[in-house]
Enzyme design. Sequence first.
Site, mmCIF file in Angstrom:
data_model
loop_
_atom_site.group_PDB
_atom_site.id
_atom_site.type_symbol
_atom_site.label_atom_id
_atom_site.label_comp_id
_atom_site.label_asym_id
_atom_site.label_seq_id
_atom_site.Cartn_x
_atom_site.Cartn_y
_atom_site.Cartn_z
ATOM 1 N N SER A 172 4.921 2.756 43.759
ATOM 2 C CA SER A 172 4.778 2.206 42.407
ATOM 3 C C SER A 172 6.079 2.119 41.633
ATOM 4 C CB SER A 172 3.770 3.029 41.598
ATOM 5 O OG SER A 172 2.481 2.896 42.123
ATOM 6 N N HIS A 227 6.320 5.809 37.204
ATOM 7 C CA HIS A 227 6.200 4.419 36.784
ATOM 8 C C HIS A 227 7.240 4.069 35.725
ATOM 9 C CE1 HIS A 227 1.646 4.618 38.022
ATOM 10 N NE2 HIS A 227 2.479 4.709 39.044
#
Length: 269
Positions: free
Chosen positions: A133, A185
Amino acid sequence: MGKPLFYEVMEKPATSCIIGICTTIWFYIQKKNIGYQHVGVSYETAIEGHYWRLITSAFSHISVIHLVFNMSALWSLGIVEQLDYLGLGIAYYLQYTLVLVVLSGLLVLGMYHILIQRFKIEYFRRVTAVGYSCVVFGWMTILSVKQPSSKLDLFGFVSLPISFAPFESLIFTSIIVPQASFLGHLSGIIVGYAIAWGLIHGMTNYWAVSMLGWIVLVFVFSLKRSGAYDFKFLEIESVTDPSLPSVRFMGNSRTLQMSSVPLGGIEIA
């Protein structure tokens, strides 16, 4: 009606290869019943010298949903490979994917260090992060700057305006998936903006290959020194300064062993 899958794969060769690698690793992890603690990266394992985990953590996923979500987003972001007229394209995609993998991982560890050392939040010492991610959020961010009119397609039916996708996805995943790595993230978004705004620039094939070479060297030597993988042909011995290793090449055989890591929390990246 869209193009046949074969043609889309040919238009996104680098993306297709990365998806293939992540999927193969996921199948291998499932077949061998390898736990996330053996492939993920945490602050504790990093300070113990397990630098190889920066790479294995990025390409490993702990569940099929985790894998499908990341690969679905990555497939949509593969349009970067076709944007040569914006100064992007396949070479740019590969060069800065390498940058995103390394810098986003280092940035996460840097955030953990500040939270642990400055704010005394010991929880982050053993939190183990896995997943692609960081890179996905990085490319979302780069594309939102370079081509804000694009859309991010997830699972083939959810479509988000790319200009808002990084922060929409950051909030959405944090709410829907409690284990989602907010810091992981966020690090991808930060590095993505640094690349898109030209703060990180100048990558060429030469520098990319040089960087890859150093990554391979650090990967191999840290595997050996941590005892996670026994390269019998490579012997590392201490010299006058114990922090400086000497290298000796020996036989060819090698064996695989898993190192035991104290269990802590897990964050899905």
